[in-house]
Design a protein around this motif. Structure first.
Motif, PDB file in Angstrom:
ATOM      1  N   THR A  34       0.817  -1.207   0.000  1.00 32.54           N
ATOM      2  CA  THR A  34       0.000   0.000   0.000  1.00 32.54           C
ATOM      3  C   THR A  34       0.858   1.267   0.000  1.00 32.54           C
ATOM      4  O   THR A  34       0.378   2.323  -0.372  1.00 32.54           O
ATOM      5  CB  THR A  34      -0.945   0.027   1.219  1.00 32.54           C
ATOM      6  OG1 THR A  34      -0.178  -0.121   2.413  1.00 32.54           O
ATOM      7  CG2 THR A  34      -1.967  -1.087   1.121  1.00 32.54           C
ATOM      8  N   ARG A  49      -0.820  -4.895   2.936  1.00 32.67           N
ATOM      9  CA  ARG A  49      -2.044  -5.475   3.483  1.00 32.67           C
ATOM     10  C   ARG A  49      -1.868  -6.967   3.707  1.00 32.67           C
ATOM     11  O   ARG A  49      -1.239  -7.653   2.924  1.00 32.67           O
ATOM     12  CB  ARG A  49      -3.207  -5.302   2.513  1.00 32.67           C
ATOM     13  CG  ARG A  49      -3.550  -3.908   2.165  1.00 32.67           C
ATOM     14  CD  ARG A  49      -4.804  -3.872   1.265  1.00 32.67           C
ATOM     15  NE  ARG A  49      -4.733  -4.731   0.099  1.00 32.67           N
ATOM     16  CZ  ARG A  49      -4.405  -4.317  -1.116  1.00 32.67           C
ATOM     17  NH1 ARG A  49      -4.093  -3.073  -1.329  1.00 32.67           N
ATOM     18  NH2 ARG A  49      -4.385  -5.152  -2.126  1.00 32.67           N
ATOM     19  N   GLN A  55      -2.375  -4.678   8.631  1.00 24.70           N
ATOM     20  CA  GLN A  55      -1.697  -3.665   7.823  1.00 24.70           C
ATOM     21  C   GLN A  55      -0.289  -3.508   8.403  1.00 24.70           C
ATOM     22  O   GLN A  55      -0.120  -2.919   9.459  1.00 24.70           O
ATOM     23  CB  GLN A  55      -2.487  -2.357   7.890  1.00 24.70           C
ATOM     24  CG  GLN A  55      -2.014  -1.269   6.978  1.00 24.70           C
ATOM     25  CD  GLN A  55      -2.511  -1.430   5.554  1.00 24.70           C
ATOM     26  OE1 GLN A  55      -2.300  -2.451   4.924  1.00 24.70           O
ATOM     27  NE2 GLN A  55      -3.139  -0.416   5.037  1.00 24.70           N
TER      28      GLN A  55
END
Length: 159
Positions: A34, A49, A55
């Motif tokens: 990300t 992710r 995360q």
């Protein structure tokens, strides 16, 4: 946990090192990453992710290495600790072997337990390395694996 992955690239060793060092040129090829941003202080803000909303976030810094054909790095801060080494070996002209060794520890106990059971960080690294290789070898689309055995553990696609 310690992971080691190896892949081959049809490039000379100096060209391979230069292209992989320029993360800005291929960061959009990552499937689950990300964020991968090189800052002005030569660190890399990195996140990806995982399943169940995990995360991973960290900042990577380079460490001095004894060999010019190695790149060592470690993380500072974040919710995952990383220490790693990327080694470049020219097998023959225009054919380079790249080996990535990573030791990591997930700070959240629940996600660390999930990773021990299902190996989602291992699957993440394997998929991202295939994607990088596909990009550098000129394959138009990232390599996508067959459907995972534990589909419920996969991150939902965001439209």
């Amino acid at each position: 946990m310690l992971l080691e992955k190896t892949f081959h690239m049809s490039q000379t060793l100096p060209e391979c090192k230069a292209r992989l060092a320029s993360i800005q040129s291929y960061r959009r090829q990552f499937l689950l990453v990300t964020k991968a941003t090189v800052t002005s202080s030569k660190t890399v803000d990195f996140s990806f992710r995982g399943p169940f909303g995990f995360q991973a976030r960290t900042v990577l810094i380079a460490i001095d290495s004894d060999s010019p054909d190695e790149l060592a790095f470690e993380s500072i801060g974040g919710n995952i600790e990383l220490t790693g080494l990327v080694e470049f070996t020219e097998i023959r002209p225009h054919f380079t072997e790249v080996t990535l060794a990573v030791h990591y520890e997930i700070k959240y106990k629940f996600f660390a337990w999930l990773d021990q059971r299902f190996g989602f960080v291992d699957a993440f690294l394997a998929g991202e390395m295939r994607s990088i290789r596909a990009h550098f070898e000129g394959i138009a689309a990232p390599y996508i694996e067959r459907a995972p055995v534990f589909a419920a553990l996969e991150t939902a696609a965001v439209a």
